[in-house]
Design an enzyme around this catalytic site. Structure first.
Site, short mmCIF file in Angstrom:
data_model
loop_
_atom_site.label_atom_id
_atom_site.label_comp_id
_atom_site.label_asym_id
_atom_site.label_seq_id
_atom_site.Cartn_x
_atom_site.Cartn_y
_atom_site.Cartn_z
CB CYS A 116 -1.40 -4.38 -1.46
SG CYS A 116 0.26 -3.75 -1.73
NE ARG A 244 3.65 15.03 6.06
CZ ARG A 244 3.70 13.90 5.37
NH1 ARG A 244 3.38 12.76 5.98
NH2 ARG A 244 4.05 13.89 4.10
CB THR A 246 0.04 18.59 4.03
OG1 THR A 246 0.89 18.76 2.90
CG2 THR A 246 -1.33 18.06 3.56
CB SER A 268 0.43 4.26 0.29
OG SER A 268 1.33 3.45 -0.44
CG HIS A 369 -0.43 0.31 1.81
ND1 HIS A 369 -1.20 -0.76 2.23
CD2 HIS A 369 -0.01 0.00 0.55
CE1 HIS A 369 -1.23 -1.67 1.27
NE2 HIS A 369 -0.52 -1.23 0.24
CB CYS A 400 -4.05 -1.82 -6.98
SG CYS A 400 -2.91 -0.77 -6.03
N GLY A 402 0.11 -5.79 -6.28
CA GLY A 402 1.33 -5.91 -7.08
C GLY A 402 1.32 -7.17 -7.94
#
Length: 415
Positions: A116, A244, A246, A268, A369, A400, A402
Site C-alpha cells: 500500500c 456519498r 451517510t 477503505s 484506496h 500502513c 501489508g
C-alpha cells in the site's frame, strides 16, 4: 552542539555573509516537487473505471504532470511506478504507458511494489536518485485497477513454502487485512462506535471538499468507456466517486466483515486510480523556470508485527519527523491513509496528533484506496491543501503496509 541561530549572532559580518551564501547554495540541492496530479478515484467493480486498463489510467497522469508546467517530456530521465496487483508490478505495461503519454524511448521506467505504500515509495525512490545525482529529473507515480482481474492466478497458500506455516510471523503475513484490523481494535480497545464515527467524519470531510472544488486542480480528467446493461458508454471522469451522503445510524447498521467491528463504512474502499509526481533539484527547476510546490525533507519506513500491520504509521512517522528535525506540533496537515478506522485511530492517538490536523479533506474510507496509487495521490492532495493555507507549511504522508510495515514522508510547501 550550539544552535545555528545562536552561532550566527556571534559571527563576524563576513562569516554571516558566507553562512547565508552557503545556505542559499545548499538550497539549490533540495529535491523539490514541481507538479503532482491524479485521476479521480473510481469505485471498484461498479464505477466509471471498472473497464479501464490501468495503463490507460496512468498515461493521462504522466502526460499531464509535465504538460501542466509546460516542460518537455524528453527532460524526464526516469519514471518509477508503484503497483500492487499486476504481475511484476506491471513494469512492461508502464513502459507502454509512457509511450502513450508522449515520452521518448530515452526516458526509462521501472516498477516498485511495497504494497500500500508503493506510490509513495516510487516518489521516494525518484527523490533518492535525484539526491544521489543518478538522474536530474524524474517522476514518481502509482496506479491500480482493483476492478480488473489482472493478478497472477496462483492461490498464495498453494504457492507458499511449507516452512512459512511453521513460523508465526511469516504465517501472519498471509492474514486477511480485515483480520489484522480486528487485531488492532482488540489490542488497543477501539470500539465499533469510535470506528464508525471516524468513518462518518471521513465522509463528511470528503463530501465537503468535493462540493467546494478542492480536488479540481489535482485531478486529470480521463475519458474512457464503460460497459453498461445498455451497451458501451463513453464518459469523462472528473470527480471522485467514493464520497456519498451517510449517517451514523446508517453506518451502525452495516454488518462487520471479519467478525468484529470493521465494516464497509469504516474501512477503505476498493478503487481504481492513478497519480504522478514530478521531481527535480531546486536549481534544475530554477534553471528551467518551473514552479516549485514544495520540497521533500525526509522519508522513513518501519517494521511492525504482521498481525497488527495497521499500526505502521505510528512507528514510521517518528523517524521521518526526527530526520526532518521536526515534531508533531510542527506539522500543519497529516495525510494518514485510512486502510481501516481502527489502525488510523491507533496511529493518531499513539502519536497524540490532533484529529483536526488529519485528512482535512477526507481519506481512503470516503475517497477510496487504489493500492499502488494511494501514496502518490496523497502527495497531490497534501500539496494542494498546504498551498490553500499559504506560507511554508509542513505536511506528513503515511500509511500502513501489508505484512507489517509503515512508511512516512515529510514535505514542506513553498507558498
Amino acid at each position: 552542539h550550539i544552535p545555528f541561530v545562536s552561532r550566527f549572532h556571534h559571527m563576524s559580518a563576513q562569516r554571516r555573509l558566507d553562512a547565508v551564501t552557503s545556505a542559499l547554495s545548499n538550497a539549490g540541492e533540495d529535491v523539490v516537487i514541481v507538479n503532482a496530479v491524479r485521476t479521480a478515484i473510481g469505485k471498484g467493480g461498479r464505477g466509471s473505471f471498472k473497464d479501464t486498463h490501468p495503463l490507460d489510467l496512468l498515461a493521462p497522469c504522466l502526460k499531464a504532470v509535465v504538460e501542466r508546467v509546460n516542460m518537455p517530456a524528453q527532460l524526464v530521465d526516469d519514471i518509477v511506478v508503484g503497483n500492487v496487483r499486476m504481475p511484476g508490478a506491471g513494469a512492461g505495461q508502464w513502459r507502454m504507458a509512457s509511450f502513450l503519454a508522449g515520452f521518448p524511448e530515452t526516458t526509462t521506467i521501472r516498477a516498485v511494489n511495497r504494497q500500500c505504500s508503493s506510490g509513495l515509495q516510487a516518489v521516494a525512490d525518484i527523490a533518492a536518485a535525484i539526491h544521489a545525482g543518478f538522474i536530474q529529473v524524474g517522476i514518481g507515480a502509482g496506479v491500480e485497477s482493483m476492478s480488473l482481474k489482472l493478478t497472477e492466478g496462483n492461490d498464495p497458500k498453494v504457492a507458499l513454502s511449507p516452512a512459512v506455516l511453521k513460523n508465526s510471523d511469516a504465517k501472519d503475513c498471509i492474514l486477511a487485512m480485515g483480520t489484522t484490523s480486528e487485531n488492532v481494535a482488540k489490542k488497543y480497545n477501539i470500539g465499533r462506535e469510535q470506528q464508525d464515527k471516524f468513518g462518518f467524519e471521513s465522509y463528511q470531510k470528503a463530501n465537503a471538499a468535493r462540493a467546494a472544488g478542492k480536488f479540481t486542480n489535482e485531478i486529470v480528467p480521463v475519458t474512457t468507456t464503460v460497459q453498461t446493461k445498455d451497451g458501451e458508454k463513453t464518459v469523462t471522469v472528473t470527480a471522485d466517486e467514493g464520497p456519498r451522503p451517510t449517517t451514523m445510524e446508517g453506518l451502525a447498521k452495516l454488518k462487520p466483515a471479519f467478525g468484529g467491528f470493521s465494516t464497509a463504512g469504516n474501512s477503505s474502499q476498493v478503487s481504481d486510480g492513478a497519480a504522478a509526481v514530478l521531481l527535480m533539484k531546486r536549481k534544475t527547476a530554477q534553471q528551467l523556470g518551473l514552479p516549485i510546490m514544495g520540497k521533500i525533507l525526509s522519508f522513513a519506513t518501519a517494521g511492525v508485527p504482521p498481525a497488527i500491520m495497521g499500526v505502521g504509521p505510528a512507528y514510521a512517522i517518528p523517524p521521518a519527523l526526527q530526520k526532518a528535525g521536526l515534531s508533531v506540533s510542527d506539522i500543519e496537515v497529516f495525510e494518514i491513509n485510512e486502510a481501516f478506522a481502527s489502525q488510523a485511530i491507533m496511529s493518531i492517538e499513539h502519536l497524540n496528533i490532533p484529529y483536526e490536523k488529519v485528512n482535512p479533506n477526507g481519506g481512503a474510507i470516503a475517497l477510496g484506496h487504489p493500492l499502488g496509487c494511494t501514496g502518490a495521490r496523497q502527495v497531490a492532495t497534501l500539496m494542494n491543501e498546504l498551498h490553500r493555507r499559504g506560507g511554508k507549511k509542513y505536511g506528513v504522508i503515511s500509511m500502513c503496509i501489508g505484512t507489517g510495515m509503515g512508511a512516512a514522508m515529510v514535505i514542506q510547501s513553498e507558498k
